[in-house]
Design a protein around this motif. Structure first.
Motif, PDB file in Angstrom:
ATOM      1  N   LEU A   1       3.456   9.273   9.638  1.00 18.06           N
ATOM      2  CA  LEU A   1       2.407   9.561   8.661  1.00 18.06           C
ATOM      3  C   LEU A   1       2.532  10.984   8.156  1.00 18.06           C
TER       4      LEU A   1
ATOM      5  N   PHE B   1      -2.438   2.501   4.968  1.00 21.66           N
ATOM      6  CA  PHE B   1      -1.301   2.298   5.844  1.00 21.66           C
ATOM      7  C   PHE B   1      -0.622   0.993   5.482  1.00 21.66           C
TER       8      PHE B   1
ATOM      9  N   LEU C   1       0.375   6.280   5.905  1.00 20.79           N
ATOM     10  CA  LEU C   1       0.871   5.952   7.232  1.00 20.79           C
ATOM     11  C   LEU C   1       1.692   4.668   7.189  1.00 20.79           C
TER      12      LEU C   1
ATOM     13  N   GLN D   1       5.877   4.039   5.500  1.00 18.18           N
ATOM     14  CA  GLN D   1       5.035   5.168   5.077  1.00 18.18           C
ATOM     15  C   GLN D   1       5.230   5.476   3.596  1.00 18.18           C
TER      16      GLN D   1
END
Length: 561
Positions: free
Chosen positions: A170, A291, A257, A280
Motif C-alpha cells: 500500500l 483496495f 492497497l 495496488q
C-alpha cells in the motif's frame, strides 16, 4: 642526553590514556586509578581507593566465572576477556578487561594492573548497523530485506502446512504534493504518522515494513483468508484516510492497497510481491482510497502492455523495425468501381505475441512520444515502396499516411517531408497526409499553418474520422483540406435511421460542392453500397471491397486495373 623521570612519565600516561587503569595491591585493594576509570565508572579516586574490584560487579556473572578468572591469573599471571560491570549510576556496561599480575624482585606477586576499554559505544554502533540491515531508519519498521527473509520463512511454513499466506502492498498517497508544498520534513512526518497507524492495526505475528517512500507492505504469515484480508484492508483504508494536520491545515489522505495470496496468486516471493504491487496499482488507477485483490486477467493485460511498450521502443529507437510492415487498404471510386487510392496501415508481428493490432500499439506510441519517429518510418517506407512500384511500371495512385498530433508539433516536419520525397525522386502528389479532428483541435493555429505550408508544397491533406468529434462544418471551409473522410459510425446508423442517411448525404454533398474529395469509411454491406452510390462521385473504403493488403497483393490488384 635528557634523563626521563619514570614515575612522572607513568603518571602522565595514566592521566591521558583513554583506557581505564586500576592498580591494586597483592590483597586486591585498589591503590591507584586514572581519570578514564572515573569517567567510565562514575567513581572518583577517593571512592575507589581501599575498595576491591568487586565494587564494580554487575551480578551478571556467576561466582564460577570469577573463580576461573582468579585461577588463570594465578596460573598464567594474566587474564583477558569481556566482562559486564556496573557503573556508579547502576547502569550495566560491557568492557574488555585485561588483568596482569606484577612480581617483585623476589618473584612474588606485589600488584595487579587492570586495563579496560568500554565496549558500550562500539556495541551500540554494531547493534545499530545490524538494526539498519533489516529496519527502516525513519519509521523503525522493518525494511525490504526483512520482508524478503520473512517471506522465505513464511512460504516454507505455508507449503509444509498447506496454509494461505497474504501480502499487502500500500501507499499512503499525496506524498509528492505534500513534499512540494510543505517540505521533505513534513513528508517524513506524514510517513511516520501513517506508519504508527499501520503498526496499531497489525497483529504481533504480522511483518510490517516500509518498502520505500510512502510504500509499505504487511505480511500475514498464515491463515490469511480472503475474509480476514478484506476486513484488515477495510480498516487500513479507513484509518489511513483520516486527516493529518500540517501547519494548521488538515489534509485528507488517499491510500491505495493491493492484496496477493499464496498459493493462488503466486508460488514464490518475487511473484507474490509483484502480484501485490500490481493489485495496488489497480486500486490506485481506479481512484485511490480503495483496495483490490490481485486480478490475473488484468495483470496479464498489464504485462502485455509493458512488453508492447518496451519492445516498440526497442524497434523504433534502435531502428531495427523487425516485424513492422505496411499494409495497404484500397479506396474505391464507386462510380467506376476502380481503385483510386489507398491508405498505408502499419502492422506489427511480434515474435512472441503474434500480430498486434494498431489499435493496441499506436496508443502506446502516442503515450511514449514514439509516434513521431514511427510516423516518419512509415512515410519513408511508403515512399520507397511507391518508388519501387513506379520503377516496375505500375501506375500508383495516391497513398495516404496517418499523422499523429505530436507530428504536427515538429517544426521541421514540412522540410523533412519535402526532402524525403525529393530524395526518392517523387512528386508530392503521391503522398496524402491524413490528420484527425482531435489533432487539429490540439495543435490549433500552428497545425493550420503547417498544413497550409504542406499543401502549398503539393501534398494532399485529408481530414480523417469526420463525425467522431465536434465535426464543425466550418472546418470544411477554414482548413487547408483536399479530402474529407467520413467516419464509419455514420454507416452503422443509416440502415435503421433515415435522419442519419440524410445527414450523411448532406455532408457529402456539401464537401463535394467545396471541391473536396469524399471518402466514406467502413463499407461492409450491399445495402450500404447501394445507398452510397446515390451520392455521386465519392470514394469508399471497407471490407466489402478489400481488407488491408500486403504490398505484394496490393501491387497485383493494381496490375489488374
Amino acid at each position: 642526553m635528557q634523563t626521563i623521570n619514570c614515575p612522572r612519565l607513568i603518571e602522565r600516561v595514566m592521566a591521558n590514556t583513554l583506557e581505564s587503569i586500576m592498580i591494586s595491591d597483592r590483597r586486591g585493594r585498589i591503590i591507584k586509578v586514572n581519570n578514564a576509570f572515573t569517567r567510565i565508572t562514575g567513581y572518583s579516586e577517593s571512592e575507589a581507593l581501599g575498595q576491591t574490584p568487586a565494587m564494580l560487579r554487575s551480578e551478571r556473572h556467576p561466582p564460577s566465572f570469577y573463580a576461573a578468572m582468579r585461577a588463570e591469573i594465578d596460573h598464567r599471571g594474566s587474564w583477558s576477556g569481556e566482562v559486564w560491570n556496573r557503573r556508579k549510576t547502576g547502569e550495566i556496561y560491557l568492557q574488555w578487561l585485561s588483568i596482569n599480575a606484577l612480581e617483585d624482585e623476589k618473584g612474588y606477586v606485589s600488584h595487579y594492573v587492570a586495563i579496560s576499554h568500554d565496549l558500550s559505544e562500539l556495541r551500540a554502533r554494531e547493534a545499530e548497523v545490524e538494526f539498519l540491515a533489516f529496519n527502516d531508519p525513519l519509521t523503525r519498521l522493518g525494511n525490504r530485506q526483512l520482508l524478503m527473509n520473512r517471506l522465505d520463512q513464511a512460504l516454507a511454513s505455508c507449503r509444509e502446512k498447506g496454509e494461505v499466506l497474504g501480502l499487502m502492498v500500500l501507499d499512503v498517497g499525496r506524498l509528492r504534493p505534500i513534499n512540494d508544498h510543505f517540505g521533505m520534513r513534513a513528508g517524513d512526518e506524514v510517513i511516520c504518522t501513517q506508519a504508527e497507524r499501520l503498526h496499531l492495526l497489525a497483529e504481533a505475528s504480522d511483518t510490517l515494513v516500509r518498502l520505500q517512500g510512502d510504500t509499505f507492505a504487511l505480511l500475514r504469515h498464515s491463515q490469511a483468508s480472503v475474509a480476514d484480508m478484506t476486513h484488515l484492508a477495510e480498516r487500513i483504508i479507513k484509518d489511513l484516510s483520516r486527516g493529518i494536520t500540517l501547519q494548521d491545515k488538515s489534509l485528507l489522505m488517499r491510500p491505495s492497497l493491493g492484496i496477493a495470496l499464496f498459493p493462488q496468486d503466486a508460488m514464490n516471493k518475487e511473484n507474490l510481491i509483484q502480484a501485490a504491487e500490481s493489485a495496488q496499482m489497480q486500486a490506485k488507477s481506479q481512484g485511490r482510497k480503495m483496495f483490490r485483490f490481485f486480478d490475473h486477467g488484468q495483470h496479464s493485460e498489464q504485462q502485455r502492455q509493458l512488453i508492447i511498450e518496451h519492445d516498440l521502443g526497442e524497434l523504433i529507437i534502435a531502428r531495427k523495425h523487425t516485424g513492422l510492415e505496411l499494409y495497404y487498404q484500397p479506396k474505391m471510386c464507386l462510380v467506376s468501381q476502380t481503385v483510386c487510392g489507398a491508405e498505408a496501415l502499419l502492422r506489427w508481428q511480434h515474435p512472441s505475441l503474434g500480430w498486434i493490432s494498431p489499435g493496441e500499439f499506436i496508443p502506446v506510441a502516442e503515450q511514449t512520444h514514439l509516434c513521431v519517429r514511427l510516423d516518419r518510418w512509415v512515410i519513408k517506407q511508403a515512399l520507397q515502396q511507391i518508388k519501387s512500384w513506379q520503377q516496375q511500371g505500375v501506375d500508383v495512385p495516391s497513398i495516404a499516411v496517418n499523422l499523429s498530433a505530436h507530428q504536427l508539433d515538429q517544426e521541421d516536419f514540412a522540410s523533412w517531408l519535402a526532402s524525403e520525397v525529393a530524395h526518392e525522386g517523387l512528386n508530392p502528389s503521391v503522398i496524402q497526409l491524413e490528420i484527425t479532428e482531435g489533432a487539429m483541435i490540439r495543435n490549433g493555429e500552428a497545425a493550420v499553418a503547417l498544413l497550409e505550408q504542406l499543401q502549398g508544397q503539393g501534398f494532399s491533406i485529408s481530414l480523417d474520422d469526420f463525425g467522431t468529434g465536434y465535426s464543425s462544418l466550418s472546418y470544411l471551409d477554414s482548413l487547408p483540406l483536399n479530402e474529407l473522410k467520413i467516419d464509419r459510425s455514420f454507416l452503422q446508423r443509416i440502415d435503421r435511421d433515415e435522419r442519419s442517411l440524410k445527414l450523411l448525404r448532406a455532408i457529402a454533398g456539401l464537401a463535394l460542392s467545396l471541391d473536396l474529395q469524399v471518402v466514406v469509411e467502413g463499407v461492409e454491406t450491399d445495402r450500404q453500397v447501394a445507398l452510397l452510390s446515390q451520392f455521386g462521385h465519392i470514394k469508399v473504403q471497407g471490407f466489402y471491397f478489400y481488407r488491408p493488403l500486403p504490398a505484394a497483393e496490393f501491387r497485383e490488384l493494381l496490375d489488374l486495373q
